[in-house]
Design a protein around this motif. Structure first.
Motif, PDB file in Angstrom:
ATOM      1  N   ARG A  90      -1.072  10.629 -15.264  1.00 50.90           N
ATOM      2  CA  ARG A  90      -1.126   9.178 -15.544  1.00 50.90           C
ATOM      3  C   ARG A  90      -0.556   8.379 -14.371  1.00 50.90           C
ATOM      4  NH1 ARG A  90       0.620  10.858 -20.677  1.00 50.90           N
ATOM      5  NH2 ARG A  90       2.763  10.225 -20.156  1.00 50.90           N
ATOM      6  N   MET A  91       0.521   8.881 -13.750  1.00 48.26           N
ATOM      7  CA  MET A  91       1.111   8.207 -12.595  1.00 48.26           C
ATOM      8  C   MET A  91       0.117   8.128 -11.439  1.00 48.26           C
ATOM      9  SD  MET A  91       4.503   9.259 -10.428  1.00 48.26           S
ATOM     10  CE  MET A  91       5.532   9.231 -11.903  1.00 48.26           C
ATOM     11  N   ILE A  92      -0.590   9.227 -11.237  1.00 47.94           N
ATOM     12  CA  ILE A  92      -1.594   9.228 -10.161  1.00 47.94           C
ATOM     13  C   ILE A  92      -2.716   8.241 -10.483  1.00 47.94           C
ATOM     14  CG2 ILE A  92      -3.361  10.625  -9.030  1.00 47.94           C
ATOM     15  CD1 ILE A  92      -1.487  13.040  -9.343  1.00 47.94           C
ATOM     16  N   GLY A  93      -3.143   8.229 -11.746  1.00 44.78           N
ATOM     17  CA  GLY A  93      -4.212   7.307 -12.129  1.00 44.78           C
ATOM     18  C   GLY A  93      -3.796   5.856 -11.983  1.00 44.78           C
ATOM     19  N   THR A  94      -2.553   5.541 -12.396  1.00 45.27           N
ATOM     20  CA  THR A  94      -2.066   4.163 -12.276  1.00 45.27           C
ATOM     21  C   THR A  94      -1.952   3.736 -10.813  1.00 45.27           C
ATOM     22  OG1 THR A  94      -0.809   4.420 -14.340  1.00 45.27           O
ATOM     23  CG2 THR A  94      -0.178   2.612 -12.864  1.00 45.27           C
ATOM     24  N   SER A  95      -1.430   4.624  -9.989  1.00 45.88           N
ATOM     25  CA  SER A  95      -1.277   4.297  -8.569  1.00 45.88           C
ATOM     26  C   SER A  95      -2.632   4.158  -7.887  1.00 45.88           C
ATOM     27  CB  SER A  95      -0.442   5.380  -7.868  1.00 45.88           C
ATOM     28  OG  SER A  95       0.858   5.448  -8.416  1.00 45.88           O
ATOM     29  N   ALA A 101       3.876   7.168  -4.614  1.00 42.94           N
ATOM     30  CA  ALA A 101       3.876   7.680  -5.989  1.00 42.94           C
ATOM     31  C   ALA A 101       2.855   8.800  -6.155  1.00 42.94           C
ATOM     32  CB  ALA A 101       3.582   6.537  -6.961  1.00 42.94           C
ATOM     33  N   ILE A 102       1.669   8.599  -5.585  1.00 43.49           N
ATOM     34  CA  ILE A 102       0.630   9.638  -5.668  1.00 43.49           C
ATOM     35  C   ILE A 102       1.080  10.908  -4.955  1.00 43.49           C
ATOM     36  CG2 ILE A 102      -1.703  10.231  -4.916  1.00 43.49           C
ATOM     37  CD1 ILE A 102      -2.478   7.314  -5.361  1.00 43.49           C
ATOM     38  N   LYS A 103       1.633  10.754  -3.770  1.00 44.16           N
ATOM     39  CA  LYS A 103       2.086  11.909  -3.007  1.00 44.16           C
ATOM     40  C   LYS A 103       3.184  12.661  -3.749  1.00 44.16           C
ATOM     41  CE  LYS A 103       4.023  13.216   1.470  1.00 44.16           C
ATOM     42  NZ  LYS A 103       4.531  12.727   2.787  1.00 44.16           N
ATOM     43  N   GLY A 104       4.162  11.920  -4.333  1.00 44.05           N
ATOM     44  CA  GLY A 104       5.247  12.563  -5.065  1.00 44.05           C
ATOM     45  C   GLY A 104       4.745  13.304  -6.291  1.00 44.05           C
ATOM     46  N   ALA A 105       3.793  12.707  -7.009  1.00 47.80           N
ATOM     47  CA  ALA A 105       3.257  13.357  -8.205  1.00 47.80           C
ATOM     48  C   ALA A 105       2.510  14.635  -7.847  1.00 47.80           C
ATOM     49  CB  ALA A 105       2.329  12.390  -8.948  1.00 47.80           C
ATOM     50  N   ILE A 106       1.734  14.591  -6.775  1.00 48.29           N
ATOM     51  CA  ILE A 106       0.981  15.783  -6.362  1.00 48.29           C
ATOM     52  C   ILE A 106       1.919  16.905  -5.935  1.00 48.29           C
ATOM     53  CG2 ILE A 106      -0.603  16.672  -4.614  1.00 48.29           C
ATOM     54  CD1 ILE A 106      -2.034  13.992  -4.696  1.00 48.29           C
ATOM     55  N   GLU A 107       2.942  16.564  -5.167  1.00 47.76           N
ATOM     56  CA  GLU A 107       3.890  17.576  -4.730  1.00 47.76           C
ATOM     57  C   GLU A 107       4.615  18.199  -5.923  1.00 47.76           C
ATOM     58  OE1 GLU A 107       6.402  15.557  -2.008  1.00 47.76           O
ATOM     59  OE2 GLU A 107       5.025  15.756  -0.298  1.00 47.76           O
ATOM     60  N   THR A 108       4.972  17.369  -6.896  1.00 41.22           N
ATOM     61  CA  THR A 108       5.658  17.894  -8.084  1.00 41.22           C
ATOM     62  C   THR A 108       4.754  18.853  -8.850  1.00 41.22           C
ATOM     63  OG1 THR A 108       6.918  15.837  -8.256  1.00 41.22           O
ATOM     64  CG2 THR A 108       6.885  17.263 -10.189  1.00 41.22           C
ATOM     65  N   LEU A 114       0.817  -1.205   0.000  1.00 36.61           N
ATOM     66  CA  LEU A 114       0.000   0.000   0.000  1.00 36.61           C
ATOM     67  C   LEU A 114       0.855   1.260   0.000  1.00 36.61           C
ATOM     68  CD1 LEU A 114      -2.733  -1.069   2.577  1.00 36.61           C
ATOM     69  CD2 LEU A 114      -3.067  -0.727   0.131  1.00 36.61           C
ATOM     70  N   ARG A 115       2.016   1.185   0.632  1.00 36.71           N
ATOM     71  CA  ARG A 115       2.872   2.367   0.736  1.00 36.71           C
ATOM     72  C   ARG A 115       3.422   2.794  -0.633  1.00 36.71           C
ATOM     73  NH1 ARG A 115       6.481   0.339   3.799  1.00 36.71           N
ATOM     74  NH2 ARG A 115       5.330   0.691   5.739  1.00 36.71           N
TER      75      ARG A 115
END
Length: 463
Positions: free
Chosen positions: A274-279, A250-257, A244-245
């Protein structure tokens, strides 16, 4: 307790008074004085002899009665028995004493048998030692536990029976009056198993009241299954947390970026979206599989069988993998035997089984090879056999049984061509098949492919 005997002198005095009274009565009756005097002397002599004899007999009787009473010790006597023992003849009193001793011995034997039967009813090994550390009592489970090592337990010391230092140390601490418990690894029938060993001091008749007894009772309880279940639970929580982590990070990193200016670059923004959607999709898949596994493992899981059209049912599942099969030129082949056109099973559980097996087959199949799904009558009358076959990398022989463990992944270098799975698919298959009363097995050859076989009983119903 015997009563003190009458003194012979007291008997003589009483006899003399009796004779004198008789003489006075004779003189008063007019008898000649000389005749009365001679009669009194003779009567007094006879009375004295009888009194002395009775006195000696009484003393002897009290002596043997005292010895018999002493031989009974503190054993309680019934009132009628005590009375008979007090006034009966020596031979009969000896018989009474023998009967009492025999009754006491029988009572002691019955009590010992009752205690031994009680210990034998305990299914766990129990051993009792004396103050010197020698084993004095074992139950049937303990005798069976050590039978394979050919040990005669009674009379042996603890350190001669147990080679594990932990058990000897537990016994030593308990012999000092401290009850202790610890888990120890012991070999049972050649297999290491986990045992909970309890060492408890107990006071014997030789131990003074209020002092800790040096005698010890050892109890061994097999907790291997409990320890294994606890370890599996710990591993499951750790693995689930890790799985789960990863998408959360990945979602957290994409949002921060995106927050720090990447949204101004359309290509970068599209990539992180796309990274957020995949995660997010992976989180959804993990949550779904965890919920499915939780429901299947529950003892209250409900199985709701109904009639299922096998052909359309399987095609509906295989169509879900159409895009991935097209991308890798994998052909999907479905074959349903006429006898299995309609089967009786739980459609929800059957979908979990077929979907996870087909997903694995597509992931590990080599490009431009077929994945074959067949449903046919099983080897047992009324059963159905479902097989999913791929021509891919296969599974090493030493890992074929472990693939059904939760989160178990074969060597990462052989993860297949599709996206990474949750590691729960085959565990879900195992529990779903078990809920349906069936069995699942794997047949795989490294470098050639894998066939997963599921046999479901009583699934073909004749109308």
């Amino acid at each position: 307790m015997s009563q003190p005997s009458q003194s012979p002198f007291r008997s003589i005095a009483l006899s003399s008074l009796f004779v004198a009274g008789c003489g006075i009565a004779l003189v008063a009756a007019g008898r000649p004085a000389l005749d009365v005097a001679i009669g009194l002397v003779l009567g007094a002599g006879v009375c004295m002899g009888v009194a002395l004899r009775l006195g000696r007999v009484a003393q002897v009787d009290d002596s043997w009665r005292a010895r018999m009473t002493e031989s009974l010790g503190t054993a309680p006597l019934e009132a009628d028995v005590a009375l008979r023992l007090k006034y009966t003849e020596p031979d009969e009193a000896t018989a009474i004493l023998g009967a009492q001793l025999a009754a006491l011995d029988e009572s002691s034997r019955r009590e010992r048998t009752r205690i031994l039967n009680l210990l034998d009813s305990v299914g766990e090994p129990v051993l009792a030692t004396d103050q010197s550390g020698a084993i004095v009592l074992v139950n049937a489970a303990a005798a069976s536990f050590f039978q394979g090592r050919g040990l005669g337990l009674v009379g042996r010391r603890v350190e001669d029976v147990f080679t594990q230092l932990e058990v000897v140390e537990l016994h030593r601490r308990a012999s000092r009056g401290n009850p202790v418990t610890a888990q120890v690894r012991l070999v049972r029938e050649g297999v290491p198993r986990q045992f909970e060993v309890a060492a408890t001091p107990w006071r014997t008749d030789q131990s003074p009241e209020g002092t800790p007894g040096q005698s010890v009772v050892l109890t061994l309880r097999d907790v291997t299954e409990m320890a294994t279940a606890a370890q599996l639970k710990t591993d499951f929580v750790a693995s689930a947390s890790h799985e789960l982590r990863t998408p959360l990070a990945a979602i957290k990193g994409a949002i921060e970026t995106l927050q720090w200016g990447a949204d101004e670059d359309p290509a970068m923004r599209a990539r992180f979206i796309r990274m957020i959607g995949t995660s997010a999709a992976r989180l959804e898949e993990l949550t779904r599989d965890l919920l499915d596994l939780s429901r299947l493992e529950s003892p209250d899981a409900v199985v709701s069988p109904s009639m299922v059209s096998a052909g359309p049912f399987v095609l509906n599942i295989t169509d879900q993998f159409g895009l991935e099969c097209s991308a890798r030129e994998i052909s999907m082949e479905v074959e349903v035997a006429p006898a299995c056109a309609s089967i009786r099973t739980d459609p929800r559980l059957l979908e979990l089984v077929v979907r996870n097996l087909v997903e694995n087959a597509v992931k590990f199949a080599a490009p431009a090879t077929p994945v074959r799904v067949t449903i046919a009558p099983g080897p047992v009358a009324g059963s159905v056999r479902c097989q999913v076959t791929d021509h891919g990398i296969g599974i090493p022989l030493d890992q074929q049984q472990r693939i059904f463990e939760r989160f178990y992944q074969v060597d990462p270098s052989r993860q297949g061509n599709g996206p990474k799975g949750t590691g729960l698919g085959l565990a879900i298959v195992k529990y779903a098949v078990r809920a349906l009363g069936g069995v699942v097995k794997v047949d795989s050859v490294w470098g050639q492919g894998t066939t997963m076989t599921v046999d479901l009983p009583d699934a073909i119903r004749k109308e």
